[in-house]
Design a protein around this motif. Structure first.
Motif, mmCIF file in Angstrom:
data_model
loop_
_atom_site.group_PDB
_atom_site.id
_atom_site.type_symbol
_atom_site.label_atom_id
_atom_site.label_comp_id
_atom_site.label_asym_id
_atom_site.label_seq_id
_atom_site.Cartn_x
_atom_site.Cartn_y
_atom_site.Cartn_z
ATOM 1 N N LEU A 168 7.767 22.468 32.178
ATOM 2 C CA LEU A 168 9.023 23.152 31.857
ATOM 3 C C LEU A 168 8.798 24.618 31.477
ATOM 4 C CD1 LEU A 168 10.716 20.320 29.748
ATOM 5 C CD2 LEU A 168 11.437 21.112 32.016
ATOM 6 N N LYS A 169 7.568 25.122 31.699
ATOM 7 C CA LYS A 169 7.203 26.507 31.389
ATOM 8 C C LYS A 169 7.338 26.803 29.903
ATOM 9 C CE LYS A 169 6.918 26.907 35.826
ATOM 10 N NZ LYS A 169 5.592 26.748 36.488
ATOM 11 N N THR A 170 7.002 25.823 29.075
ATOM 12 C CA THR A 170 6.982 26.004 27.634
ATOM 13 C C THR A 170 5.914 25.063 27.078
ATOM 14 O OG1 THR A 170 8.335 25.979 25.609
ATOM 15 C CG2 THR A 170 8.825 24.301 27.280
ATOM 16 N N GLY A 219 8.462 23.895 22.039
ATOM 17 C CA GLY A 219 8.136 25.160 21.407
ATOM 18 C C GLY A 219 6.836 25.201 20.642
ATOM 19 N N LYS A 220 6.077 24.110 20.610
ATOM 20 C CA LYS A 220 4.814 24.072 19.880
ATOM 21 C C LYS A 220 3.756 23.357 20.717
ATOM 22 C CE LYS A 220 4.846 22.740 15.613
ATOM 23 N NZ LYS A 220 5.099 21.915 14.409
ATOM 24 N N ALA A 221 2.505 23.729 20.481
ATOM 25 C CA ALA A 221 1.378 23.025 21.091
ATOM 26 C C ALA A 221 0.296 22.874 20.031
ATOM 27 C CB ALA A 221 0.841 23.791 22.298
ATOM 28 N N THR A 222 -0.291 21.688 19.955
ATOM 29 C CA THR A 222 -1.339 21.403 18.974
ATOM 30 C C THR A 222 -2.570 20.864 19.700
ATOM 31 O OG1 THR A 222 -0.514 19.152 18.586
ATOM 32 C CG2 THR A 222 0.350 20.902 17.168
ATOM 33 N N ASP A 223 -3.672 20.781 18.955
ATOM 34 C CA ASP A 223 -4.929 20.358 19.570
ATOM 35 C C ASP A 223 -4.963 18.876 19.905
ATOM 36 O OD1 ASP A 223 -4.873 19.606 16.930
ATOM 37 O OD2 ASP A 223 -7.016 19.970 16.582
ATOM 38 N N ASP A 224 -4.116 18.055 19.273
ATOM 39 C CA ASP A 224 -4.115 16.614 19.546
ATOM 40 C C ASP A 224 -2.773 16.110 20.064
ATOM 41 O OD1 ASP A 224 -2.626 16.879 17.272
ATOM 42 O OD2 ASP A 224 -3.754 15.412 16.074
ATOM 43 N N PHE A 225 -1.890 17.030 20.454
ATOM 44 C CA PHE A 225 -0.575 16.721 21.025
ATOM 45 C C PHE A 225 0.396 16.130 20.005
ATOM 46 C CE2 PHE A 225 -3.734 15.485 24.461
ATOM 47 C CZ PHE A 225 -3.831 16.775 24.967
ATOM 48 N N CYS A 226 0.000 16.025 18.732
ATOM 49 C CA CYS A 226 0.861 15.504 17.678
ATOM 50 C C CYS A 226 1.442 16.653 16.858
ATOM 51 C CB CYS A 226 0.099 14.553 16.758
ATOM 52 S SG CYS A 226 -0.520 13.079 17.585
ATOM 53 N N GLU A 227 2.579 16.385 16.241
ATOM 54 C CA GLU A 227 3.258 17.432 15.474
ATOM 55 C C GLU A 227 2.414 17.922 14.303
ATOM 56 O OE1 GLU A 227 7.655 18.161 13.446
ATOM 57 O OE2 GLU A 227 6.834 16.129 13.607
ATOM 58 N N ASP A 228 1.636 17.037 13.689
ATOM 59 C CA ASP A 228 0.854 17.421 12.510
ATOM 60 C C ASP A 228 -0.556 17.867 12.857
ATOM 61 O OD1 ASP A 228 -0.006 14.992 13.362
ATOM 62 O OD2 ASP A 228 0.124 13.975 11.427
ATOM 63 N N GLY A 229 -0.840 18.094 14.152
ATOM 64 C CA GLY A 229 -2.156 18.590 14.552
ATOM 65 C C GLY A 229 -2.292 20.084 14.295
#
Length: 330
Positions: free
Chosen positions: A246-248, A135-145
């Motif tokens: 997974l289309k997310t 459910g989330k996407a970040t610039d560095d693939f990490c949760e805190d990005g």
């Protein structure tokens, strides 16, 4: 204790690297603890030399002085004069872990640094547990990005995830055969496939030999990955690309190495065990196993191409960590 302790410090051992600690700082900490242990031993008794010292002459009322032979300690080798006996150690680091990752990190001391090179040429697989969050996407693939996108994930099921993982494993297994440079019709290829020891002859992109889902509790999921020639950032990108399939979207919340070649979590020394005695015991316990494993791999090692000086242990790998593009047509 110094020289005797140093003789037991040639070999390989594993430590557990906690997240947030850089591998170089860990190496320096281990070296400091080993030097402290080597220098903490009782120093040998000082040597004595005969000196002629001025002393009052016996029976003389006028306190006349004369030279008298006396045995006195030699202080040139005293610790307070020349400093500690050990000031540095040769400690090598195997397959590195970045600051955010945790788990098994193999170190070599003294002659053990050569064994690290042998492990490198063996192209051994490593095991990881990788935790993802849907459910989330970040610039560095990490949760805190930096957050770049939020998506829904209600349509994602365990069955869909398992299908994606099966595709990834199948495509990487085809690539593994290609990079191994084996004749698939030969007896050697058959015997190696039966033993499960097919490995690339030289460096290659990241290759996944096994991947499965250990736990699926949306939005979280936990993967077990067996791979080689990887970086931890590639594993984080793998989670991101699985989310796209997974289309997310998905981010990686944890990368933990549970095995590096011959060493597992059971072999890894915790922070409280980074001392001389524990490391000596760990080297002694691992030595027979390491020698036996490397001897079994020796025919394969003799055909490996040695890397050029300064070549990193971890390859950059393909642009897509799924490996679907790079494996097409193999």
């Amino acid at each position: 204790m110094g020289s005797a302790g140093l003789a037991r410090l040639h070999g390989l051992f594993a430590v557990y690297k906690p997240p947030g600690l850089k591998w170089l700082h860990l190496r320096d900490t281990v070296e400091l603890q080993l030097l402290k242990g080597l220098n903490a031993g009782k120093p040998p008794a000082p040597e004595h030399r005969v000196r002629f010292l001025l002393a009052p002459m016996e029976g003389s009322e006028e306190k006349e002085l004369t030279l008298t032979a006396a045995s006195v300690p030699t202080l040139t080798n005293h610790r307070l004069v020349h400093g500690p006996a050990f000031t540095s150690l040769k400690i090598g680091v195997g397959h590195r872990l970045d600051a955010q990752a945790s788990g098994v990190l193999v170190l070599g001391v003294g002659h053990g640094c050569r064994l690290l090179t042998n492990m490198y040429h063996a192209h051994l697989t490593k095991d990881y547990t990788v935790r993802g969050l849907l459910g989330k996407a970040t610039d560095d693939f990490c949760e805190d990005g930096r957050l770049v996108e939020k998506t829904t994930y209600d349509h994602v099921t365990r069955e869909k995830l398992d299908r994606i993982l099966a595709v990834i494993q199948g495509s990487h297994q085809k690539a593994l055969v290609t990079y191994s440079n084996l004749d698939l019709q030969s007896q050697e290829a058959y015997e190696m496939a039966v033993r499960g020891v097919i490995r690339p002859m030289n460096k290659s992109p990241m290759l996944i030999t096994g991947i499965r889902c250990l736990r699926f509790t949306p939005p979280e999921f936990l993967l077990e990955v067996q791979c080689m020639h990887e970086t931890q950032q590639q594993l984080r990108k793998l989670v991101h690309e699985i989310g796209l399939e997974l289309k997310t979207t998905a981010v990686c919340t944890q990368v933990r190495r549970t095995r590096d070649g011959f060493f597992t979590l059971d072999d890894a020394l915790l922070r409280t065990q980074w001392n001389l005695n524990s490391i000596q015991d760990a080297i002694g316990a691992a030595a027979p196993r390491v020698a036996a494993e490397l001897e079994n791999l020796r025919p394969r090692l003799d055909t490996q191409e040695h890397p050029s000086p300064g070549q990193p242990w971890d390859s950059k790998g393909p642009r897509s960590t799924l490996g679907l593009e790079s494996c097409a047509g193999h």
